[in-house]
Design a protein around this motif. Structure first.
Motif, PDB file in Angstrom:
ATOM      1  N   LEU A 160       5.877   2.380   3.882  1.00 25.27           N
ATOM      2  CA  LEU A 160       6.757   1.672   4.412  1.00 25.27           C
ATOM      3  C   LEU A 160       7.237   0.335   4.283  1.00 25.27           C
ATOM      4  CD1 LEU A 160       6.948   1.374   7.331  1.00 25.27           C
ATOM      5  CD2 LEU A 160       5.188  -0.259   8.247  1.00 25.27           C
ATOM      6  N   VAL A 161       8.436   0.652   3.606  1.00 25.85           N
ATOM      7  CA  VAL A 161       9.251  -0.811   2.881  1.00 25.85           C
ATOM      8  C   VAL A 161       9.289  -1.630   3.282  1.00 25.85           C
ATOM      9  CG1 VAL A 161      11.579  -0.967   1.681  1.00 25.85           C
ATOM     10  CG2 VAL A 161      10.929   0.991   2.279  1.00 25.85           C
ATOM     11  N   ASP A 162       8.835  -2.794   2.948  1.00 27.38           N
ATOM     12  CA  ASP A 162       8.647  -4.325   2.995  1.00 27.38           C
ATOM     13  C   ASP A 162       9.154  -5.060   2.086  1.00 27.38           C
ATOM     14  OD1 ASP A 162       6.989  -5.126   0.286  1.00 27.38           O
ATOM     15  OD2 ASP A 162       5.293  -4.593   1.367  1.00 27.38           O
ATOM     16  N   CYS A 183      10.115  16.205  -6.793  1.00 29.92           N
ATOM     17  CA  CYS A 183       9.507  15.829  -5.851  1.00 29.92           C
ATOM     18  C   CYS A 183      10.978  15.687  -4.777  1.00 29.92           C
ATOM     19  CB  CYS A 183       9.011  14.159  -5.995  1.00 29.92           C
ATOM     20  SG  CYS A 183       9.025  13.450  -4.579  1.00 29.92           S
ATOM     21  N   GLU A 184      11.290  15.514  -3.176  1.00 27.13           N
ATOM     22  CA  GLU A 184      12.391  14.799  -2.609  1.00 27.13           C
ATOM     23  C   GLU A 184      11.416  13.668  -2.547  1.00 27.13           C
ATOM     24  OE1 GLU A 184      13.783  17.567  -0.016  1.00 27.13           O
ATOM     25  OE2 GLU A 184      14.740  18.312  -2.039  1.00 27.13           O
ATOM     26  N   LEU A 185      11.842  13.051  -2.250  1.00 26.35           N
ATOM     27  CA  LEU A 185      11.866  11.170  -1.335  1.00 26.35           C
ATOM     28  C   LEU A 185      13.053  11.233   0.345  1.00 26.35           C
ATOM     29  CD1 LEU A 185      10.094  10.400  -3.682  1.00 26.35           C
ATOM     30  CD2 LEU A 185      10.599   8.203  -3.151  1.00 26.35           C
ATOM     31  N   LYS A 186      12.134  11.609   1.292  1.00 24.53           N
ATOM     32  CA  LYS A 186      13.362  11.141   2.995  1.00 24.53           C
ATOM     33  C   LYS A 186      12.821  10.152   3.170  1.00 24.53           C
ATOM     34  CE  LYS A 186      14.069  15.818   2.761  1.00 24.53           C
ATOM     35  NZ  LYS A 186      14.289  17.221   2.956  1.00 24.53           N
ATOM     36  N   ASP A 236      11.184   0.678   6.294  1.00 24.26           N
ATOM     37  CA  ASP A 236      11.628   2.753   6.337  1.00 24.26           C
ATOM     38  C   ASP A 236      10.645   2.527   6.545  1.00 24.26           C
ATOM     39  OD1 ASP A 236      14.663   2.753   6.828  1.00 24.26           O
ATOM     40  OD2 ASP A 236      15.601   2.798   5.406  1.00 24.26           O
ATOM     41  N   TRP A 237      10.084   3.818   6.773  1.00 29.09           N
ATOM     42  CA  TRP A 237       8.711   4.996   6.034  1.00 29.09           C
ATOM     43  C   TRP A 237      10.343   6.110   5.040  1.00 29.09           C
ATOM     44  CZ3 TRP A 237       4.097   5.127   5.532  1.00 29.09           C
ATOM     45  CH2 TRP A 237       3.484   5.905   5.023  1.00 29.09           C
ATOM     46  N   ILE A 238       9.152   5.462   4.381  1.00 32.87           N
ATOM     47  CA  ILE A 238      10.167   7.239   2.717  1.00 32.87           C
ATOM     48  C   ILE A 238       9.052   8.078   2.921  1.00 32.87           C
ATOM     49  CG2 ILE A 238      10.127   6.510   0.066  1.00 32.87           C
ATOM     50  CD1 ILE A 238      11.616   4.188   0.780  1.00 32.87           C
ATOM     51  N   PRO A 280       0.718  -1.391   0.208  1.00 34.87           N
ATOM     52  CA  PRO A 280      -0.187  -0.105  -0.034  1.00 34.87           C
ATOM     53  C   PRO A 280       0.910   0.960   0.057  1.00 34.87           C
ATOM     54  CG  PRO A 280      -0.193  -1.443   1.971  1.00 34.87           C
ATOM     55  CD  PRO A 280       0.606  -2.357   1.507  1.00 34.87           C
ATOM     56  N   ILE A 281       0.207   1.939  -0.664  1.00 36.05           N
ATOM     57  CA  ILE A 281       0.630   3.768  -1.029  1.00 36.05           C
ATOM     58  C   ILE A 281      -0.088   4.378   0.108  1.00 36.05           C
ATOM     59  CG2 ILE A 281       1.915   6.027  -2.003  1.00 36.05           C
ATOM     60  CD1 ILE A 281       1.825   3.814  -4.278  1.00 36.05           C
TER      61      ILE A 281
END
Length: 161
Positions: free
Chosen positions: A58-60, A134-137, A114-116, A42-43
């Protein structure tokens, strides 16, 4: 709660989904009809209070490549969606938009658990051609920077599913 409705993407309160541990408060899952996007989720989305949406995931295990870091295609997809959703909803619009260019710089890796979070900034939101970044952090650590150009469809669609 703000709702996202982009083409066939929507934040759907009729369907229930348990929030995974590690997903920050305020983020709600986006249920997507598009088969590809359903496979990577899920996003989650969250209205940021200034008319834009942040996305996150959430990285799985399914997001990892052979090196055990998040696959670049996953990161690129989320950046593309974050910019596209915000471009389509800018100025209370509800347009379908199509990516015509996406440029991505990978800065640092993200790993399992990680939560991205993706934050978009928009530079041109009117007319047929639109621009955003966009920035992903992960926390304060920058993982990816992206810029994109979108084409808005000539006709506006209705907000019905």
């Amino acid at each position: 709660m703000s709702k996202i409705l982009i083409g066939r993407y929507k934040q759907n309160t009729k369907m229930t989904m348990t929030r995974s541990p590690g997903v920050p408060a305020g983020f709600e899952p986006i249920f997507m009809v598009e088969p590809f996007t359903q496979r990577i989720g899920p996003i989650y989305s969250k209205a940021d209070g200034v008319g834009q949406f942040k996305l996150g995931f959430l990285v799985d295990e399914s997001h990892l490549n052979i090196e055990r870091v998040v696959h670049g295609g996953m990161l690129s997809t989320v950046a593309d969606q974050a910019i596209g959703i915000n471009v389509a909803h800018a100025n209370s619009q509800s347009n379908d938009v199509l990516t015509i260019h996406l440029s991505v710089d990978f800065i640092s890796p993200a790993v399992l658990g990680d939560w991205i979070e993706a934050t978009a900034t928009l530079s041109k939101i009117n007319g047929r051609i639109r621009f955003g970044n966009c920035e992903l952090k992960v926390g304060e650590r920058l993982v990816l920077k992206a810029s994109a150009i979108f084409a808005a469809r000539a006709t506006q669609r209705s907000n019905s599913p």
